[in-house]
Enzyme design. Structure first.
Site, PDB file in Angstrom:
ATOM      1  N   ALA A 147       0.812  -1.214   0.000  1.00 17.54           N
ATOM      2  CA  ALA A 147       0.000   0.000   0.000  1.00 17.54           C
ATOM      3  C   ALA A 147       0.846   1.265   0.000  1.00 17.54           C
ATOM      4  CB  ALA A 147      -0.938  -0.008   1.208  1.00 17.54           C
ATOM      5  N   ASN A 150      -6.982   1.287   5.944  1.00 18.67           N
ATOM      6  CA  ASN A 150      -6.585   0.123   5.155  1.00 18.67           C
ATOM      7  C   ASN A 150      -6.725  -1.181   5.954  1.00 18.67           C
ATOM      8  OD1 ASN A 150      -5.587  -0.983   2.708  1.00 18.67           O
ATOM      9  ND2 ASN A 150      -4.176   0.742   2.504  1.00 18.67           N
ATOM     10  N   ASN A 166       2.674   1.789  -3.242  1.00 17.25           N
ATOM     11  CA  ASN A 166       1.691   2.129  -4.266  1.00 17.25           C
ATOM     12  C   ASN A 166       1.387   3.625  -4.227  1.00 17.25           C
ATOM     13  OD1 ASN A 166       1.486  -0.564  -4.972  1.00 17.25           O
ATOM     14  ND2 ASN A 166      -0.431  -0.906  -3.882  1.00 17.25           N
ATOM     15  N   ASP A 212      -5.183   3.015  -2.769  1.00 19.29           N
ATOM     16  CA  ASP A 212      -3.863   3.642  -2.741  1.00 19.29           C
ATOM     17  C   ASP A 212      -3.763   4.734  -3.808  1.00 19.29           C
ATOM     18  OD1 ASP A 212      -3.239   1.729  -0.806  1.00 19.29           O
ATOM     19  OD2 ASP A 212      -2.536   0.311  -2.334  1.00 19.29           O
ATOM     20  N   TYR A 269       2.240 -14.456   2.894  1.00 20.83           N
ATOM     21  CA  TYR A 269       3.336 -15.200   3.518  1.00 20.83           C
ATOM     22  C   TYR A 269       4.335 -14.151   4.014  1.00 20.83           C
ATOM     23  CZ  TYR A 269       1.235 -19.261   1.364  1.00 20.83           C
ATOM     24  OH  TYR A 269       0.340 -20.256   1.008  1.00 20.83           O
ATOM     25  N   GLY A 304     -18.312   7.843  -5.226  1.00 20.55           N
ATOM     26  CA  GLY A 304     -17.326   8.893  -5.041  1.00 20.55           C
ATOM     27  C   GLY A 304     -16.825   8.959  -3.613  1.00 20.55           C
ATOM     28  N   ALA A 341      -6.812   0.453  -5.742  1.00 22.54           N
ATOM     29  CA  ALA A 341      -7.651   1.628  -6.003  1.00 22.54           C
ATOM     30  C   ALA A 341      -7.601   2.610  -4.843  1.00 22.54           C
ATOM     31  CB  ALA A 341      -9.091   1.192  -6.271  1.00 22.54           C
TER      32      ALA A 341
END
Length: 317
Positions: A34, A165, A37, A257, A104, A229, A255
């Site tokens: 994340a 997140n 990104n 991120d 992992y 939105g 998306a």
């Protein structure tokens, strides 16, 4: 430095011969995380980003840091761990709305991140510190590292951007709820999804969620509501900025991120709040149109072209 982010990036394997792991005999190797990104999205939009983390002293780690550096991200604060490996994960994209991920990452190099790995002077150079709720879930030392990074940011006037997140696979719901609420209260800018707000407060109404989040202390809260939105909330008021209609979603991972990168980019550019959220919506939408976690993150020309085209199509209809 415009933005410093902190967290784990892993090697990503995606099945090629079949979307399901059990039937696949060949895999593509990419990278995903994340925080990187978001950093990639920011560099593609013309901003300067740095990444704090740990990677293994292995071939995957060497490939990973070369890749991140190649995207224009400063990696001077990435430590090489000689004993722990670089984390891995596998992603099944069965359809645009059905994605399964298998991690992992237990005992990975990034999970060994500690407050001693942080340099206050490095964070102090940034305008924004970007953190997520993934990193504190990896280990107690990672949690303490996030708290220390936030402390460094606040000591030096660096604004903290927090994206919850939520990853339920990484920790218990009780611990996740406690830490996500704590970090939300330490943030200057908060970027939850409505589902995360529901998890944290048992409330699905985005307006009521916005009020609850503001009461924790952030000066700006932006709540993602999917294709509709995103709502923005400040002490002065709130509003909904519509999303961009898409015919299909190829890969939804990344998306959020992309959205975060667009939001931070708009804040860095000092555009009005509606335009900040619109940029986030645009980056998030484009991220879903390409397989992979970061491949769909647009540069500035691509983003502006997409948003202008979408706006014209709405007017024509």
């Amino acid at each position: 430095m415009d933005v410093v982010t902190i967290g784990e990036t892993m090697v990503l394997f995606t099945p090629e011969s079949s979307p399901m792991l059990r039937y696949s005999h060949s895999f593509s190797r990419k990278f995903g995380g994340a925080e990187t990104n978001v950093a990639i999205g920011l560099t593609r939009l013309g901003h300067r980003a740095g990444w704090i983390s740990r990677i293994g002293n292995d071939e995957f780690g060497k490939a990973l840091i070369s890749f991140v550096r190649g995207e224009g991200i400063d990696v001077s604060q990435v430590k090489i761990d000689k004993t722990a490996p670089t984390g891995l994960y596998f992603k099944e994209v069965r359809s645009g709305d059905q994605v399964k991920v298998q991690y992992y990452r237990k005992g990975s190099a990034a999970s060994m991140l500690s407050p001693e790995d942080l340099d206050e002077r490095y964070i102090a150079k940034a305008k924004y510190l970007h953190i997520t709720g993934i990193t504190p879930a990896l280990s107690e030392s990672c949690y303490q590292s996030i708290l220390k990074a936030v402390s460094f940011a606040k000591n030096n006037g660096v604004q903290v951007v927090f994206d919850p997140n939520l990853r339920k696979k990484l920790w218990s719901e009780e611990e996740a709820r406690k830490v996500l609420i704590e970090l939300s209260g330490l943030a200057d800018i908060l970027l939850p999804g409505v589902d995360e707000g529901s998890f944290m407060f048992g409330e699905n109404n985005p307006i009521k969620l916005g009020e609850k989040f503001l009461q924790l202390g952030p000066e700006l809260v932006i709540i993602k509501v999917g294709a509709k939105g995103a709502y923005y909330f400040t002490d002065e008021g709130y509003g909904l900025v519509p999303g961009f209609p898409l015919k299909t979603v190829i890969d939804p991972v990344g998306a959020g991120d992309g959205f975060a990168a667009g939001i931070i980019s708009g804040l860095l550019d000092g555009v009005p709040i509606e335009k900040v959220v619109e940029r986030g919506n645009g980056m998030g939408a484009l991220a879903t149109q390409v397989p992979g976690d970061f491949e769909g993150l647009a540069d500035r020309n691509e983003l502006e072209s997409f948003m202008n085209r979408s706006t014209r199509e709405d007017i024509d209809r």
